[in-house]
Design a protein around this motif. Structure first.
Motif, mmCIF file in Angstrom:
data_model
loop_
_atom_site.group_PDB
_atom_site.id
_atom_site.type_symbol
_atom_site.label_atom_id
_atom_site.label_comp_id
_atom_site.label_asym_id
_atom_site.label_seq_id
_atom_site.Cartn_x
_atom_site.Cartn_y
_atom_site.Cartn_z
ATOM 1 N N UNK A 50 0.844 -1.196 0.000
ATOM 2 C CA UNK A 50 0.000 0.000 0.000
ATOM 3 C C UNK A 50 0.878 1.244 0.000
ATOM 4 N N UNK A 51 0.708 2.064 -1.006
ATOM 5 C CA UNK A 51 1.485 3.308 -1.104
ATOM 6 C C UNK A 51 0.670 4.480 -0.561
ATOM 7 N N UNK A 52 1.342 5.579 -0.303
ATOM 8 C CA UNK A 52 0.619 6.790 0.111
ATOM 9 C C UNK A 52 -0.341 7.237 -0.991
ATOM 10 N N UNK A 53 0.031 7.042 -2.237
ATOM 11 C CA UNK A 53 -0.860 7.380 -3.345
ATOM 12 C C UNK A 53 -2.147 6.552 -3.248
ATOM 13 N N UNK A 54 -2.008 5.261 -2.957
ATOM 14 C CA UNK A 54 -3.177 4.390 -2.773
ATOM 15 C C UNK A 54 -4.060 4.901 -1.634
ATOM 16 N N UNK A 55 -3.411 5.316 -0.565
ATOM 17 C CA UNK A 55 -4.145 5.797 0.610
ATOM 18 C C UNK A 55 -4.910 7.069 0.280
ATOM 19 N N UNK A 56 -4.258 7.990 -0.397
ATOM 20 C CA UNK A 56 -4.913 9.243 -0.814
ATOM 21 C C UNK A 56 -6.125 8.929 -1.680
ATOM 22 N N UNK A 57 -5.965 8.011 -2.639
ATOM 23 C CA UNK A 57 -7.077 7.635 -3.525
ATOM 24 C C UNK A 57 -8.226 6.986 -2.754
ATOM 25 N N UNK A 58 -7.894 6.075 -1.843
ATOM 26 C CA UNK A 58 -8.930 5.347 -1.105
ATOM 27 C C UNK A 58 -9.680 6.251 -0.131
ATOM 28 N N UNK A 59 -8.938 7.114 0.561
ATOM 29 C CA UNK A 59 -9.567 7.959 1.580
ATOM 30 C C UNK A 59 -10.202 9.210 0.986
ATOM 31 N N UNK A 60 -9.812 9.512 -0.251
ATOM 32 C CA UNK A 60 -10.309 10.729 -0.918
ATOM 33 C C UNK A 60 -10.039 11.978 -0.079
#
Length: 192
Positions: free
Chosen positions: A28-38
């Motif tokens: 899980x990348x920070x980019x993934x986290x940003x996308x998932x959490x919006x």
């Protein structure tokens, strides 16, 4: 003047938790986290901390969820053995229905060997889950429904460790019937 948060803390935490649960911590990348959490990165860092801090918050949230699940299953039945069976079946049923391994189990294998904070959090959560199981076991022993003289603590640890085995078997075979037969066997062994 600081802005008020315009999002639900727990709802966003659960989105991150589900992402870690699906992909694992390392993938899980920070980019993934940003996308998932919006949310933008600065909101995530300001509210939840870095990736590791966020993960620990997610793991703690999941631990609270599991403890509540065990407690609710325990409360649904009065008799010790029935409550114990209810907990076991409820946990296994949810795992099979969700088709996901326990986040705690995934974490143990993925990052606990190198992450003492995650290890301590899981140990603390495990003690709570064991206490709930032990309560039902002690009641079932007192009621005479468990004949074994094995300590409630050992039986509780055996049950808790069996959950990862059930998931492993289901993950390989996708055969719920076989898993439920294994659950029945576990319960029969406990009663002896």
């Amino acid at each position: 003047m600081p802005r008020n948060k315009e999002f639900d803390y727990t709802e966003k935490l659960e989105l991150a938790r589900n992402l870690f649960w699906e992909k694992g911590y390392h993938a899980t990348s920070m980019h993934d986290i940003v996308d998932a959490m919006k949310l933008n990165r600065s909101s995530i860092y300001d509210t939840y901390g870095n990736k590791h801090d966020l993960f620990l918050k997610c793991l703690s949230n999941y631990s609270d969820f599991k403890e509540n699940q065990y407690y609710q299953a325990l409360q649904a039945k009065n008799e010790g053995i029935t409550a114990l069976e209810n907990i076991i079946r409820d946990v296994v049923e949810q795992t099979v229905t969700d088709n996901k391994a326990c986040l705690t189990v995934k974490t143990i294998f993925e990052i606990v060997p190198e992450d003492q904070e995650a290890r301590q959090l899981i140990l603390k959560s495990g003690k709570s889950l064991l206490a709930i199981l032990e309560k039902a076991i002690l009641q079932a022993q007192e009621d005479g429904n468990i004949k074994s003289t094995t300590s409630a603590q050992i039986i509780a640890r055996y049950i808790l460790s069996s959950f990862s085995s059930f998931w492993s078997h289901y993950n390989l075979t996708q055969n719920k019937k076989e898993v439920m037969e294994m659950v029945d066997f576990l319960i029969d062994q406990i009663k002896k």
